[in-house]
Structures are given as structure tokens and as C-alpha cells.
Design a protein around this motif. Structure first.
Motif, short mmCIF file in Angstrom:
data_model
loop_
_atom_site.label_atom_id
_atom_site.label_comp_id
_atom_site.label_asym_id
_atom_site.label_seq_id
_atom_site.Cartn_x
_atom_site.Cartn_y
_atom_site.Cartn_z
N ARG A 111 0.83 -1.20 0.00
CA ARG A 111 0.00 0.00 0.00
C ARG A 111 0.87 1.25 0.00
NH1 ARG A 111 -1.94 -3.16 4.07
NH2 ARG A 111 -1.11 -1.72 5.63
N ASN A 112 0.23 2.39 -0.16
CA ASN A 112 0.89 3.69 -0.13
C ASN A 112 1.74 3.83 1.14
OD1 ASN A 112 1.64 6.35 -0.47
ND2 ASN A 112 -0.34 7.19 0.12
N GLY A 113 3.01 4.16 0.96
CA GLY A 113 3.91 4.34 2.09
C GLY A 113 4.70 3.10 2.47
N GLN A 114 4.33 1.93 1.93
CA GLN A 114 5.06 0.70 2.25
C GLN A 114 6.26 0.53 1.32
OE1 GLN A 114 1.80 -2.28 2.13
NE2 GLN A 114 2.20 -2.56 4.32
N ARG A 115 7.30 -0.12 1.85
CA ARG A 115 8.53 -0.34 1.07
C ARG A 115 9.03 -1.75 1.35
NH1 ARG A 115 13.71 3.77 1.13
NH2 ARG A 115 15.16 2.49 -0.06
N LEU A 116 9.34 -2.48 0.30
CA LEU A 116 9.85 -3.85 0.42
C LEU A 116 11.22 -3.92 -0.24
CD1 LEU A 116 9.29 -6.83 1.20
CD2 LEU A 116 8.28 -7.12 -1.07
N GLU A 117 12.21 -4.42 0.50
CA GLU A 117 13.58 -4.52 -0.01
C GLU A 117 14.09 -5.95 0.18
OE1 GLU A 117 16.37 -1.13 0.67
OE2 GLU A 117 14.91 -0.59 2.22
N PHE A 118 14.98 -6.37 -0.74
CA PHE A 118 15.57 -7.69 -0.60
C PHE A 118 16.93 -7.73 -1.30
CE2 PHE A 118 16.05 -12.21 -1.89
CZ PHE A 118 16.15 -12.74 -0.61
N ASP A 119 17.88 -8.42 -0.67
CA ASP A 119 19.21 -8.62 -1.25
C ASP A 119 19.16 -9.88 -2.10
OD1 ASP A 119 21.86 -8.66 -1.92
OD2 ASP A 119 22.59 -9.12 0.09
N GLY A 120 18.78 -9.71 -3.35
CA GLY A 120 18.58 -10.82 -4.28
C GLY A 120 17.44 -10.47 -5.21
N SER A 121 16.84 -11.47 -5.85
CA SER A 121 15.69 -11.23 -6.71
C SER A 121 14.40 -11.33 -5.91
CB SER A 121 15.67 -12.23 -7.88
OG SER A 121 16.78 -12.00 -8.74
N LEU A 122 13.39 -10.63 -6.39
CA LEU A 122 12.15 -10.52 -5.65
C LEU A 122 10.96 -10.80 -6.56
CD1 LEU A 122 10.75 -9.70 -2.97
CD2 LEU A 122 10.87 -7.34 -3.76
N VAL A 123 10.08 -11.70 -6.12
CA VAL A 123 8.82 -11.98 -6.82
C VAL A 123 7.68 -11.59 -5.88
CG1 VAL A 123 7.37 -13.72 -7.92
CG2 VAL A 123 9.85 -13.88 -8.11
N LEU A 124 6.87 -10.65 -6.32
CA LEU A 124 5.77 -10.16 -5.48
C LEU A 124 4.44 -10.63 -6.06
CD1 LEU A 124 5.49 -6.81 -3.71
CD2 LEU A 124 3.55 -7.57 -5.07
N LEU A 125 3.70 -11.42 -5.28
CA LEU A 125 2.40 -11.93 -5.70
C LEU A 125 1.34 -10.96 -5.20
CD1 LEU A 125 4.39 -14.47 -5.28
CD2 LEU A 125 2.33 -15.83 -5.47
N GLY A 126 1.11 -9.92 -5.94
CA GLY A 126 0.18 -8.88 -5.56
C GLY A 126 0.46 -7.62 -6.34
N ASP A 127 -0.04 -6.49 -5.84
CA ASP A 127 0.14 -5.21 -6.52
C ASP A 127 1.11 -4.32 -5.75
OD1 ASP A 127 -1.83 -5.99 -8.35
OD2 ASP A 127 -3.43 -5.08 -7.16
N VAL A 128 1.80 -3.47 -6.49
CA VAL A 128 2.58 -2.40 -5.89
C VAL A 128 1.80 -1.12 -6.18
CG1 VAL A 128 4.78 -1.19 -5.85
CG2 VAL A 128 4.74 -3.65 -6.29
N ASN A 129 1.07 -0.64 -5.20
CA ASN A 129 0.17 0.49 -5.40
C ASN A 129 0.91 1.82 -5.41
OD1 ASN A 129 -2.54 -0.75 -5.53
ND2 ASN A 129 -2.03 -1.51 -3.49
N PRO A 130 0.28 2.88 -5.91
CA PRO A 130 0.91 4.20 -5.92
C PRO A 130 1.38 4.59 -4.52
CG PRO A 130 -1.09 4.24 -7.23
CD PRO A 130 -1.06 2.90 -6.55
N GLY A 131 2.59 5.12 -4.44
CA GLY A 131 3.15 5.50 -3.15
C GLY A 131 3.94 4.40 -2.48
N ALA A 132 3.90 3.17 -3.03
CA ALA A 132 4.68 2.05 -2.50
C ALA A 132 5.93 1.87 -3.33
CB ALA A 132 3.84 0.77 -2.51
N GLU A 133 6.92 1.21 -2.73
CA GLU A 133 8.20 1.04 -3.42
C GLU A 133 8.74 -0.36 -3.18
OE1 GLU A 133 12.70 3.07 -3.65
OE2 GLU A 133 11.14 3.91 -2.35
N VAL A 134 9.33 -0.95 -4.20
CA VAL A 134 9.96 -2.25 -4.08
C VAL A 134 11.38 -2.14 -4.64
CG1 VAL A 134 8.97 -3.00 -6.30
CG2 VAL A 134 9.78 -4.70 -4.67
N ARG A 135 12.35 -2.68 -3.89
CA ARG A 135 13.77 -2.59 -4.26
C ARG A 135 14.41 -3.97 -4.12
NH1 ARG A 135 16.71 2.22 -3.57
NH2 ARG A 135 18.33 1.00 -2.52
N ALA A 136 15.31 -4.29 -5.05
CA ALA A 136 16.03 -5.56 -4.99
C ALA A 136 17.39 -5.39 -5.65
CB ALA A 136 15.23 -6.67 -5.68
N THR A 137 18.38 -6.12 -5.14
CA THR A 137 19.70 -6.08 -5.77
C THR A 137 19.70 -6.89 -7.05
OG1 THR A 137 20.44 -7.97 -4.43
CG2 THR A 137 20.88 -5.75 -3.57
#
Length: 208
Positions: A111-137
Motif C-alpha cells: 500500500r501507499n507508504g510501504q517499502r519492500l527490499e531484498f538482497d537478491g531477486s524478488l517476486v511479489l504476488l500482488g500489486d505495488v500500489n501508488p506510493g509504495a516502493e519495491v527494491r532488490a539487488t
């Protein structure tokens, strides 16, 4: 027993694509290719076009043999050769190629304001909504809508990719290269897409 089809021809706006399926020996693949080209008949005759190889990586010697088979068994003129193996797989192919020991599978939307990070590859089963951020190496695959910010290869890996069922992000970043998306047309239905770096720029293309 019927021989499995490992080669598919498809006409595209960029040329004729030949998709190679499976990991059969190259010599066997060449036998099937020669048979398919011969059977294709007028599909190749007197055509002047680009040839796009998909689904498998070939050495220069193997590419030359493929060209030789086509030119010796048709009247097609090949203007240039392009290989799309690295970035033209379907989403399931991308998932299969991830190293699961360095891949995180996250179930649930951000959701808006949430951030998910991972050292490696990332598979997200869902949506990355506006205001959310996902980061991976490593790579990022979103099995849903990507409408926020995604940063793959955040430690400088420019070979990383970002893929999504619905690519509608505010911003994409791969390594230190950034691209922003315009607001117009975001509601249009589009096929699954992937983003990758080529010649210092981020390109987004359909996965089909």
C-alpha cells in the motif's frame, strides 16, 4: 511417436521471429529447422526482412549455421539478425530462471507508504500500489499491477530486469538508470511487460 515441435515461426512488425523451445541438442534443432523452413514454402520466399531469434542463446557459430540453413532452403533475404533470448521470455520463463536460494517470494500487495527490499531477486504476488516502493539487488517480478516505484539491480547490476503483469509505474530504476512514465494512457489494457537496460537506457517491451 510424433516429434515434438521445438520451433515456432511468427511474423512481427520488426521481422520474422523464430522461437526455439526446450533444450534439445543443437544438431537436432537444426534438423527440425531445415524441415520447417522447407515446409514453410511461400512464407519465406522472396521476403526481405530481419530475423529475430528467441528463447535460446546461440554462439556465433551456431547463429551462422541457422542463417545457412535458412538461406540454403529458401529465397528469403535477411537484412540483419537479432537475438532476444535474454529479455523476451514469458513471465513464467523468467520465474523459472531465478535462483530460488537468492529469491524472495512475497505474497500480498504493497500500500501507499510501504517499502519492500531484498538482497537478491524478488517476486511479489500482488500489486505495488501508488506510493509504495519495491527494491532488490537482483530482478523484480510483480505478478499483479506495478503502479508505484520499482528499483532492480539497486547495488549497480545493470543486467537486472523488472517484469509485471500490468506495468503502470510512477518510476522504474535499474542500477542507476531511471525512467518515469507519463500519466496518460495508464488505464489502457496492456500485455505483461518487462523493462531492461540497453545502451544506457531503460526499454519496456511486451513479454509475448
Amino acid at each position: 511417436m510424433k516429434q515434438e515441435n521445438h520451433i515456432i515461426f511468427k511474423g512481427t512488425k520488426d521481422g520474422i521471429a523464430i522461437r526455439f523451445l526446450g533444450d534439445i541438442p543443437f544438431d537436432t534443432l537444426c534438423e527440425q529447422l531445415q524441415k520447417k523452413v522447407t515446409e514453410a514454402g511461400k512464407f519465406f520466399d522472396n521476403v526481405k526482412t530481419a530475423l529475430i531469434l528467441q528463447g535460446r542463446t546461440f554462439s556465433e557459430e551456431e547463429e551462422n549455421r541457422i542463417l545457412e540453413i535458412i538461406t540454403n532452403n529458401s529465397t528469403m533475404t535477411i537484412t540483419y539478425l537479432k537475438t532476444e533470448d535474454k529479455h523476451s521470455k514469458h513471465l513464467t520463463d523468467l520465474c523459472d530462471n531465478l535462483d530460488c536460494t537468492t529469491t524472495k517470494f512475497h505474497k500480498g500487495s504493497l500500500r501507499n507508504g510501504q517499502r519492500l527490499e531484498f538482497d537478491g531477486s524478488l517476486v511479489l504476488l500482488g500489486d505495488v500500489n501508488p506510493g509504495a516502493e519495491v527494491r532488490a539487488t537482483g530482478n523484480i517480478i510483480v505478478l499483479g499491477q506495478l503502479r508505484g516505484i520499482a528499483h532492480a539491480g539497486c547495488n549497480g547490476l545493470s543486467d537486472a530486469f523488472i517484469a509485471a503483469i500490468h506495468m503502470l509505474p510512477v518510476q522504474l530504476r535499474i542500477a542507476d538508470i531511471i525512467t518515469r512514465f507519463p500519466d496518460e494512457g495508464k488505464r489502457n489494457v496492456k500485455p505483461a511487460e518487462y523493462a531492461f537496460v540497453q545502451e544506457g537506457q531503460i526499454f519496456v517491451m511486451p513479454l509475448s
